[in-house]
Design a protein around this motif. Structure first.
Motif, PDB file in Angstrom:
ATOM      1  N   UNK A   1     -11.832 -30.559  29.872  1.00  0.00           N
ATOM      2  CA  UNK A   1     -11.570 -31.213  28.589  1.00  0.00           C
ATOM      3  C   UNK A   1     -10.464 -32.248  28.789  1.00  0.00           C
ATOM      4  N   UNK A   2     -10.741 -33.478  28.355  1.00  0.00           N
ATOM      5  CA  UNK A   2      -9.749 -34.534  28.522  1.00  0.00           C
ATOM      6  C   UNK A   2      -9.991 -35.652  27.521  1.00  0.00           C
ATOM      7  N   UNK A   3      -9.012 -36.520  27.404  1.00  0.00           N
ATOM      8  CA  UNK A   3      -9.085 -37.688  26.534  1.00  0.00           C
ATOM      9  C   UNK A   3      -8.665 -38.932  27.308  1.00  0.00           C
ATOM     10  N   UNK A   4      -9.105 -40.072  26.811  1.00  0.00           N
ATOM     11  CA  UNK A   4      -8.529 -41.356  27.216  1.00  0.00           C
ATOM     12  C   UNK A   4      -7.718 -41.847  26.035  1.00  0.00           C
ATOM     13  N   UNK A   5      -6.454 -42.147  26.292  1.00  0.00           N
ATOM     14  CA  UNK A   5      -5.553 -42.620  25.248  1.00  0.00           C
ATOM     15  C   UNK A   5      -5.016 -43.999  25.634  1.00  0.00           C
ATOM     16  N   UNK A   6      -4.679 -44.790  24.625  1.00  0.00           N
ATOM     17  CA  UNK A   6      -4.100 -46.115  24.879  1.00  0.00           C
ATOM     18  C   UNK A   6      -2.855 -46.308  24.036  1.00  0.00           C
ATOM     19  N   UNK A   7      -2.016 -47.223  24.472  1.00  0.00           N
ATOM     20  CA  UNK A   7      -0.771 -47.516  23.755  1.00  0.00           C
ATOM     21  C   UNK A   7      -0.346 -48.930  24.072  1.00  0.00           C
ATOM     22  N   UNK A   8       0.392 -49.528  23.146  1.00  0.00           N
ATOM     23  CA  UNK A   8       0.979 -50.843  23.384  1.00  0.00           C
ATOM     24  C   UNK A   8       2.492 -50.776  23.542  1.00  0.00           C
ATOM     25  N   UNK A   9       3.086 -49.597  23.234  1.00  0.00           N
ATOM     26  CA  UNK A   9       4.538 -49.478  23.290  1.00  0.00           C
ATOM     27  C   UNK A   9       5.012 -48.293  24.136  1.00  0.00           C
ATOM     28  N   UNK A  10       4.093 -47.560  24.753  1.00  0.00           N
ATOM     29  CA  UNK A  10       4.411 -46.417  25.603  1.00  0.00           C
ATOM     30  C   UNK A  10       5.009 -45.261  24.806  1.00  0.00           C
ATOM     31  N   UNK A  11       4.842 -45.298  23.474  1.00  0.00           N
ATOM     32  CA  UNK A  11       5.382 -44.247  22.611  1.00  0.00           C
ATOM     33  C   UNK A  11       4.302 -43.671  21.701  1.00  0.00           C
TER      34      UNK A  11
ATOM     35  N   UNK B   1      -5.057 -40.948  30.985  1.00  0.00           N
ATOM     36  CA  UNK B   1      -5.986 -39.823  30.996  1.00  0.00           C
ATOM     37  C   UNK B   1      -5.146 -38.580  30.704  1.00  0.00           C
ATOM     38  N   UNK B   2      -5.414 -37.934  29.538  1.00  0.00           N
ATOM     39  CA  UNK B   2      -4.694 -36.727  29.129  1.00  0.00           C
ATOM     40  C   UNK B   2      -5.664 -35.545  29.173  1.00  0.00           C
ATOM     41  N   UNK B   3      -5.350 -34.549  29.994  1.00  0.00           N
ATOM     42  CA  UNK B   3      -6.223 -33.375  30.157  1.00  0.00           C
ATOM     43  C   UNK B   3      -5.504 -32.121  29.694  1.00  0.00           C
ATOM     44  N   UNK B   4      -6.294 -31.197  29.121  1.00  0.00           N
ATOM     45  CA  UNK B   4      -5.693 -29.947  28.659  1.00  0.00           C
ATOM     46  C   UNK B   4      -6.480 -28.701  29.076  1.00  0.00           C
ATOM     47  N   UNK B   5      -7.569 -28.889  29.792  1.00  0.00           N
ATOM     48  CA  UNK B   5      -8.313 -27.719  30.273  1.00  0.00           C
ATOM     49  C   UNK B   5      -8.884 -28.012  31.649  1.00  0.00           C
ATOM     50  N   UNK B   6      -8.445 -27.243  32.637  1.00  0.00           N
ATOM     51  CA  UNK B   6      -8.941 -27.398  33.998  1.00  0.00           C
ATOM     52  C   UNK B   6     -10.321 -26.775  34.165  1.00  0.00           C
ATOM     53  N   UNK B   7     -11.073 -27.313  35.091  1.00  0.00           N
ATOM     54  CA  UNK B   7     -12.377 -26.730  35.431  1.00  0.00           C
ATOM     55  C   UNK B   7     -12.265 -25.800  36.634  1.00  0.00           C
ATOM     56  N   UNK B   8     -11.158 -25.860  37.368  1.00  0.00           N
ATOM     57  CA  UNK B   8     -10.978 -25.038  38.570  1.00  0.00           C
ATOM     58  C   UNK B   8      -9.609 -24.374  38.521  1.00  0.00           C
ATOM     59  N   UNK B   9      -9.304 -23.589  39.567  1.00  0.00           N
ATOM     60  CA  UNK B   9      -8.003 -22.926  39.632  1.00  0.00           C
ATOM     61  C   UNK B   9      -6.894 -23.899  40.008  1.00  0.00           C
ATOM     62  N   UNK B  10      -7.269 -25.077  40.515  1.00  0.00           N
ATOM     63  CA  UNK B  10      -6.275 -26.084  40.872  1.00  0.00           C
ATOM     64  C   UNK B  10      -5.879 -26.910  39.653  1.00  0.00           C
ATOM     65  N   UNK B  11      -5.133 -27.967  39.887  1.00  0.00           N
ATOM     66  CA  UNK B  11      -4.753 -28.848  38.793  1.00  0.00           C
ATOM     67  C   UNK B  11      -5.836 -29.879  38.544  1.00  0.00           C
TER      68      UNK B  11
ATOM     69  N   UNK C   1      -6.058 -42.007  20.658  1.00  0.00           N
ATOM     70  CA  UNK C   1      -7.176 -41.437  21.411  1.00  0.00           C
ATOM     71  C   UNK C   1      -8.411 -42.290  21.180  1.00  0.00           C
ATOM     72  N   UNK C   2      -8.972 -42.812  22.271  1.00  0.00           N
ATOM     73  CA  UNK C   2     -10.150 -43.672  22.162  1.00  0.00           C
ATOM     74  C   UNK C   2     -11.393 -43.002  22.753  1.00  0.00           C
ATOM     75  N   UNK C   3     -11.216 -41.825  23.353  1.00  0.00           N
ATOM     76  CA  UNK C   3     -12.363 -41.116  23.937  1.00  0.00           C
ATOM     77  C   UNK C   3     -12.009 -39.653  24.113  1.00  0.00           C
ATOM     78  N   UNK C   4     -12.952 -38.750  23.775  1.00  0.00           N
ATOM     79  CA  UNK C   4     -12.815 -37.310  23.977  1.00  0.00           C
ATOM     80  C   UNK C   4     -13.970 -36.800  24.818  1.00  0.00           C
ATOM     81  N   UNK C   5     -13.689 -35.851  25.711  1.00  0.00           N
ATOM     82  CA  UNK C   5     -14.736 -35.163  26.448  1.00  0.00           C
ATOM     83  C   UNK C   5     -14.389 -33.679  26.481  1.00  0.00           C
ATOM     84  N   UNK C   6     -15.271 -32.854  25.899  1.00  0.00           N
ATOM     85  CA  UNK C   6     -15.031 -31.416  25.821  1.00  0.00           C
ATOM     86  C   UNK C   6     -15.900 -30.628  26.804  1.00  0.00           C
ATOM     87  N   UNK C   7     -16.644 -31.314  27.635  1.00  0.00           N
ATOM     88  CA  UNK C   7     -17.511 -30.633  28.596  1.00  0.00           C
ATOM     89  C   UNK C   7     -17.614 -31.466  29.871  1.00  0.00           C
TER      90      UNK C   7
END
Length: 489
Positions: free
Chosen positions: A124-134, A163-173, A138-144
């Protein structure tokens, strides 16, 4: 001539979205920024200007990058996901909530993001964008997520892409070979440009195509003309050679005049030196001349200022300089490769590794031609052959060359290992395929985008490739033929 070397070479080598920038420590990154341009030309008189046009480019290559963590700050930092190298990667700590982002430098139109995952990918991850780094959007979500390569179409503009991720698919990062941010470049430089700056500008996007015209010097455009007869197009790069036989030495001015004609006709000019050693007089022979070996004592004498062979070589350079100075006076910029295949030990100049080896002769020659003879129109090409990957031991010094080129003759062809090694050795400077018999395909060049030019070797072009293969490459959209070149100054 190259067929012999081809055979010998083969034998020798069987956060989450609310994280503020103030909490982020930038990881070290390589400033290897690629600019991109397209252009149109008036082929009738070549008095053209570069025309502004939007083109697609990976905007993230070499840009500053940041990450929530890395499991190896030396070998897998954030910058490895933005270096344009498919053999290096970023890898996070073994935790669910992780992120990585890139600073594009200014707000840019973005058309897609491409994630090239290693085995450790995000479920599970998202693509996020910013113009001020603050403030992050979120411009894209993927839950699978399923790993591999994710190409995510977007229609947005931003300076920072995460790229912001919150759920790993493996035991690694999480681990990314590359995170590409594609968008349009709409304000490239306009007007005439130097040859070297042009190569810098197309690196990572398009590749100039050319061909070498070896003996006879009495017919110095024979191979170039043959390409045109097959493809209906002219190579963008013309190459000639001072050469060594009696007939070729007597026709050096014929070759030089053709170099001037090619330049005035809009081509890039490339000149080489297959010449006999300073232990012999010119003209000379291939066997026992160009292909010969100096003793260690002779070599030391050659590279030592005031030595007998050192003085003889400089007298020889005085002779060669007359041709190059003539072209300088006519405004010709020359890709100059004095010692090709510096690791190829069959040549009298080659196969001597280390600072006092072939590199020393390269430095001596450059210093003399530039500082003593005033040849400031030369673009210096450092060249190796794919006998192995140990090229750095022949580096004459980064201040002594402008372009790194690799001759590809081994049967394994245009491997990613050679490409990545060349990128490492070039250290952000333009790099090229200096010679080849079998041409790369346009698909291969699209996946190895940093090759600034490809030059095939004379008659081997036609014995190692079919007409249809040559036609396909010369008509490809990522290949630059002469009609696509800008005006040079």
């Amino acid at each position: 001539m190259k067929a012999l070397i081809f055979i010998l070479g083969t034998i020798l080598f069987l956060s989450n979205c609310n994280n503020a920038a103030s909490n982020v420590q930038p990881l070290n990154y390589k400033n290897n920024v690629h600019s991109v341009l397209e252009h149109t030309t008036n082929t009738s008189d070549h008095e053209d200007l570069l025309i502004e046009r939007a083109v697609s480019s990976n905007l993230a290559v070499g840009k500053p990058s940041y990450a929530s963590s890395t499991d190896d700050a030396t070998n897998r930092p954030a910058r490895m996901a933005f270096d344009g190298n498919s053999g290096t990667r970023w890898s996070s700590a073994y935790a669910n909530e992780q992120w990585i982002y890139v600073d594009l430098g200014s707000i840019k139109p973005i058309t897609s993001v491409v994630l090239r995952w290693d085995t450790a990918y995000a479920l599970m991850f998202q693509i996020q964008t910013s113009n001020d780094e603050s403030t992050w959007n979120t411009v894209y979500n993927n839950y699978s997520g399923n790993g591999g390569t994710n190409t995510i179409a977007l229609s947005t503009s931003a300076r920072y892409v995460k790229m912001y991720a919150w759920q790993r698919a493996t035991q690694w990062g999480y681990s990314l070979w590359e995170m590409e941010v594609w968008g349009t470049v709409t304000n490239p430089p306009s007007g005439p440009i130097t040859v070297l700056d042009y190569f810098r500008s197309i690196s990572g996007r398009q590749t100039v195509i050319g061909i070498h015209n070896r003996e006879p010097n009495s017919s110095p455009a024979m191979q170039t003309n043959r390409i045109n007869s097959i493809t209906g197009r002219w190579p963008a790069l013309w190459s000639g050679d001072l050469l060594f036989t009696s007939d070729d030495v007597n026709n050096r001015w014929t070759m030089i005049n053709e170099a001037l004609n090619q330049w005035r006709g809009g081509s890039i000019v490339h000149i080489m030196m297959h010449v006999v050693p300073p232990t012999q007089s010119e003209p000379g022979n291939w066997d026992g001349g160009v292909v010969s070996r100096l003793s260690d004592a002779q070599w030391h004498d050659l590279i030592t200022n005031g030595g007998t062979l050192n003085r003889a070589w400089k007298i020889r350079l005085d002779n060669y300089a007359q041709y190059l100075l003539y072209l300088k006076d006519k405004g010709v910029q020359i890709l100059f490769r004095p010692f090709h295949e510096m690791n190829q030990g069959v040549f009298w100049w080659g196969g001597r590794a280390g600072s006092s080896g072939t590199a020393a002769l390269y430095r001596l020659t450059r210093d003399y031609l530039v500082n003593t003879k005033g040849l400031t129109n030369l673009i210096w090409v450092w060249n190796m052959q794919d006998l192995d990957l140990n090229w750095s031991v022949y580096n004459p010094g980064n201040n002594y060359w402008d372009i790194f080129s690799l001759d590809v003759y081994n049967g394994d062809g245009f491997t990613i290992q050679k490409y990545n090694t060349a990128r490492s050795v070039a250290s952000g400077k333009p790099m090229a395929i200096g010679e080849c018999a079998t041409l790369p395909t346009s698909t291969q060049l699209a996946s190895q985008q940093s090759w600034a030019f490809v030059m095939s070797w004379a008659e081997l072009t036609f014995s190692s490739n079919t007409n249809s293969q040559i036609q396909a490459l010369y008509s490809a959209s990522n290949i630059i033929t002469k009609d696509k070149l800008p005006k040079f100054v």
